[in-house]
Design an enzyme around this catalytic site. Structure first.
Site, mmCIF file in Angstrom:
data_model
loop_
_atom_site.group_PDB
_atom_site.id
_atom_site.type_symbol
_atom_site.label_atom_id
_atom_site.label_comp_id
_atom_site.label_asym_id
_atom_site.label_seq_id
_atom_site.Cartn_x
_atom_site.Cartn_y
_atom_site.Cartn_z
ATOM 1 C CB SER A 188 -0.953 -0.001 1.189
ATOM 2 O OG SER A 188 -0.267 -0.219 2.392
ATOM 3 C CG HIS A 216 -3.828 -0.727 -2.190
ATOM 4 N ND1 HIS A 216 -4.384 0.489 -2.533
ATOM 5 C CD2 HIS A 216 -3.546 -0.647 -0.875
ATOM 6 C CE1 HIS A 216 -4.413 1.278 -1.465
ATOM 7 N NE2 HIS A 216 -3.913 0.611 -0.450
ATOM 8 C CE LYS A 247 -7.307 0.708 0.856
ATOM 9 N NZ LYS A 247 -6.526 -0.279 1.603
HETATM 10 C C1 PLP Z 1 -6.557 -0.393 3.065
HETATM 11 C C2 PLP Z 1 -5.953 -1.736 3.358
HETATM 12 C C3 PLP Z 1 -6.608 -2.635 4.199
HETATM 13 C C4 PLP Z 1 -7.840 -2.250 4.949
HETATM 14 O O1 PLP Z 1 -8.961 -2.159 4.144
HETATM 15 P P1 PLP Z 1 -10.224 -1.312 4.633
HETATM 16 O O2 PLP Z 1 -11.337 -1.889 3.852
HETATM 17 O O3 PLP Z 1 -9.941 0.115 4.353
HETATM 18 O O4 PLP Z 1 -10.369 -1.574 6.104
HETATM 19 C C5 PLP Z 1 -6.042 -3.884 4.370
HETATM 20 N N1 PLP Z 1 -4.896 -4.241 3.757
HETATM 21 C C6 PLP Z 1 -4.242 -3.391 2.947
HETATM 22 C C7 PLP Z 1 -2.969 -3.827 2.274
HETATM 23 C C8 PLP Z 1 -4.744 -2.111 2.729
HETATM 24 O O5 PLP Z 1 -4.074 -1.264 1.952
#
Ligand code: PLP
Length: 405
Positions: A188, A216, A247
């Site tokens: 991320s 992601h 996302k």
């Molecule tokens: C954003 C993210 C999460 C968490 O996801 P949410 O739905 O925002 O709680 C988990 N793992 C990674 C690698 C992320 O970038």
């Protein structure tokens, strides 16, 4: 009475720590969005080109998704009324899970309230203290928290270093505990892709469980955004796939895909599933509509990658450090611009904002000390003109601040 709580001594240690952050220059205030999450939008009253959201495909405000949410509210109300295991499993929840399972080509799927709870709830429940977790050093915080909650022994391998992971597996080969290999599909903060295929080889060689966090990669990598397992052609080799609905999918939530028994087990043991209320029907309906769009509007993903290639090439051409020498180069719409010093990074980010570009500064503890960066994320909805304007601003401010020579 406002004011009285801040005079009490009970939480003074927090004030002291905030003062320390202010001194280091990494203290921040939340930027507040006044309108809709979009390529150009208004934060704190200022119009900016937005390079900071995870809204990869522009779905957060898509008309079909809005409509799906409104329809669901009309039909089913605004809340589910209970946790899934008591009375809060609605037909629409099951429908979404079945849809995701088909999309990902797996037996079953369970949706959690967020990607964070999906990771933490899964990792913490499937292992115990005699077991081992072999984890990339840059894995997401929710994996780390889940690993700690499981009380398994945590072995961290150097970022994307498959031979280091194998060394660890060899060392613990004779231990009786189960082994879980876990990697982000896309990292991320760096935007590079995890070596899912090679880690699958290791998992098979050493009899380890294989898990990928595709937060992601969901909607970004693989056919129609099916994720890193599809990208690498590793179907049937990853026991646990986690994805997010927060996302690229544009709404909120996380999911776990795998065998029927894995999902059944999570129904019985994953604590966020058992102890926290399920999604409101509107969120679930939004996600169903989003998966339909991944299939019906694949051109969004193509535009995302076109924009990504263009933006990266231009940034690199200007002389920005976008990885490659100091970190593994980003291969995805996440492009970090390495600055190094935390304070300078935050100053750069603020100056960019004042000049009309929203690009978040990321410093310790989110990334290692000395690796502070501006993190940019591309979306399918940015126009070429918007990108050119953002690039021009980035270059101008960076020269003025001496970040570019
Ligand atoms: C954003 C993210 C999460 C968490 O996801 P949410 O739905 O925002 O709680 C988990 N793992 C990674 C690698 C992320 O970038």
């Amino acid at each position: 009475m406002p004011g009285t709580l801040s005079e009490r001594p009970q939480l003074q240690h927090l004030t002291a720590q905030l003062d320390e952050l202010k001194q280091k220059g990494t203290y921040f205030r939340l930027r507040v969005l006044d309108d809709v999450q979009a390529p150009v939008c208004t934060y704190d009253g200022k119009r900016v080109i937005n390079l900071a959201s995870n809204n990869y495909l522009g779905l957060t405000a898509h008309p079909k998704l809005r409509e799906a949410a409104i329809e669901a509210i009309k039909m089913y109300g605004v809340g589910s009324g209970a946790v899934r295991t008591i009375a809060g499993t609605m037909k629409i929840h099951m429908e979404l899970e079945e849809k995701i399972a088909r999309f990902k080509n797996v037996e079953a799927c369970v949706v959690f309230q967020s990607g964070f709870t999906a990771n933490a709830g899964t990792v913490s429940s499937i292992l115990g203290k005699e077991d081992f977790i072999i984890s990339d050093e840059l894995n997401h915080a929710s994996i780390i928290d889940g690993a700690r909650l499981s009380r398994a022994k945590i072995k961290v391998f150097r970022h994307k270093d498959v031979s280091h992971a194998e060394e660890i597996l060899k060392e613990i080969a004779s231990e009786p505990g189960r082994k879980l290999i876990i990697t982000d599909g896309v990292f991320s903060m760096d935007g590079d892709i995890g070596p899912v295929d090679q880690l699958c080889d290791l998992a098979e060689k050493y009899g380890a469980i294989m898990m990928v966090d595709d937060a992601h990669a969901s909607g970004v990598l693989g056919r129609n955004g099916r994720g890193s397992v599809d990208h690498f052609g590793c179907h049937g080799r990853v026991d646990i796939q986690v994805g997010t609905l927060s996302k690229a999918i544009g709404a909120l939530g996380g999911y776990v895909c795998g065998s029927r028994d894995l999902i059944d087990f999570l129904y019985h043991r994953a604590r966020p599933f058992l102890f926290s209320t399920s999604h409101p029907p509107s969120v679930t309906a939004t996600c169903i509509a989003a998966f339909d769009l991944l299939e019906s509007e694949p051109e969004r993903i193509e535009r995302l990658w076109d924009n990504t290639r263009y933006f990266k090439a231009e940034l690199g051409g200007m002389g920005f450090d976008i990885g490659g020498l100091t970190t593994p180069a980003s291969e995805t719409p996440i492009t970090p611009i390495l600055v190094g010093d935390g304070k300078r990074t935050m100053e750069f980010s603020r100056a960019l904002f004042d000049a009309g570009v929203m690009a978040t500064g990321i410093a310790f503890p989110t990334v290692p000390e000395g690796k502070a960066r501006i993190r940019t994320i591309m979306t399918s909805e940015h126009t070429r003109e918007q990108l050119d304007q953002a690039l021009e601003t980035l270059e101008r401010i960076a020269r003025k601040m001496g970040i570019l020579g």
